[in-house]
Scaffold this motif. Sequence first.
Motif, short mmCIF file in Angstrom:
data_model
loop_
_atom_site.label_atom_id
_atom_site.label_comp_id
_atom_site.label_asym_id
_atom_site.label_seq_id
_atom_site.Cartn_x
_atom_site.Cartn_y
_atom_site.Cartn_z
N ILE A 31 17.58 -14.20 49.92
CA ILE A 31 16.37 -14.29 49.10
C ILE A 31 15.40 -13.25 49.61
O ILE A 31 15.10 -13.21 50.80
CB ILE A 31 15.75 -15.70 49.15
N TYR A 32 14.93 -12.40 48.74
CA TYR A 32 14.05 -11.31 49.14
C TYR A 32 12.58 -11.64 48.90
O TYR A 32 11.73 -11.36 49.73
CB TYR A 32 14.42 -10.03 48.38
N THR A 33 12.30 -12.20 47.77
CA THR A 33 10.92 -12.48 47.38
C THR A 33 10.83 -13.85 46.75
O THR A 33 11.72 -14.25 45.99
CB THR A 33 10.42 -11.43 46.38
N MET A 34 9.78 -14.57 47.08
CA MET A 34 9.48 -15.83 46.41
C MET A 34 8.03 -15.74 45.94
O MET A 34 7.16 -15.27 46.69
CB MET A 34 9.68 -17.02 47.34
N ALA A 35 7.79 -16.16 44.73
CA ALA A 35 6.46 -15.95 44.16
C ALA A 35 6.11 -17.04 43.17
O ALA A 35 6.97 -17.77 42.68
CB ALA A 35 6.40 -14.59 43.46
N TRP A 36 4.82 -17.13 42.90
CA TRP A 36 4.30 -18.02 41.86
C TRP A 36 3.56 -17.19 40.83
O TRP A 36 2.77 -16.30 41.17
CB TRP A 36 3.35 -19.05 42.46
N PHE A 37 3.83 -17.50 39.57
CA PHE A 37 3.14 -16.91 38.44
C PHE A 37 2.53 -18.05 37.63
O PHE A 37 2.85 -19.22 37.83
CB PHE A 37 4.12 -16.14 37.55
N ARG A 38 1.66 -17.70 36.71
CA ARG A 38 1.13 -18.71 35.81
C ARG A 38 0.88 -18.13 34.44
O ARG A 38 0.62 -16.93 34.30
CB ARG A 38 -0.16 -19.33 36.37
N ALA A 39 0.95 -18.99 33.44
CA ALA A 39 0.72 -18.58 32.05
C ALA A 39 0.71 -19.83 31.18
O ALA A 39 1.43 -20.79 31.47
CB ALA A 39 1.80 -17.64 31.56
N PRO A 40 -0.08 -19.83 30.12
CA PRO A 40 0.06 -20.91 29.14
C PRO A 40 1.48 -20.86 28.58
O PRO A 40 2.12 -19.81 28.59
CB PRO A 40 -0.98 -20.55 28.08
N TRP A 41 1.91 -21.97 28.04
CA TRP A 41 3.26 -22.02 27.51
C TRP A 41 3.50 -20.85 26.54
O TRP A 41 2.75 -20.64 25.61
CB TRP A 41 3.49 -23.34 26.75
N GLY A 42 4.58 -20.10 26.80
CA GLY A 42 4.99 -19.05 25.89
C GLY A 42 4.18 -17.77 25.97
O GLY A 42 4.44 -16.84 25.20
N ARG A 43 3.22 -17.69 26.88
CA ARG A 43 2.39 -16.49 26.98
C ARG A 43 2.84 -15.64 28.16
O ARG A 43 3.67 -16.05 28.96
CB ARG A 43 0.93 -16.91 27.16
N SER A 44 2.29 -14.43 28.27
CA SER A 44 2.64 -13.54 29.38
C SER A 44 2.20 -14.15 30.70
O SER A 44 1.16 -14.78 30.79
CB SER A 44 1.96 -12.18 29.18
#
Length: 120
Positions: A31-44
């Motif tokens: 595993i090289y990178t672990m990350a968190w992203f966020r977005a409303p459902w279906g959005r970028s």
Amino acid sequence: QVHLVESGGGTVQPGGSLRLSCAASGSFDSIYTMAWFRAPWGRSRELVATVSGGAEPNYADSVKGRFTISRDAAENTVYLQMNDLKVEDTNVYYCKVVASGATFPRTQFWGRGTQVDVSA
């Protein structure tokens, strides 16, 4: 391949805290990178925080000083401790892992998302 299971989302009042977890399982070598992203459902999706190898974690400006990303390499798990939550943190949070294995090159995998609601 890599299977990601996220947990820890929910509803909290402004100023409160939540801790998200993302556990990776499957047939992979590294595993090289672990990350968190966020977005409303279906959005970028926008990057919230990322941790790679021994490098210092990287955070979006909007969460610096409030969120902390950490990784348990032995358990292949990444956490996101979210403190002093604000209404604008309300979103779906997604875990992303970059990994490689015997049958696949360095590839990114996404979790299905966990909802975080911050409301009074």
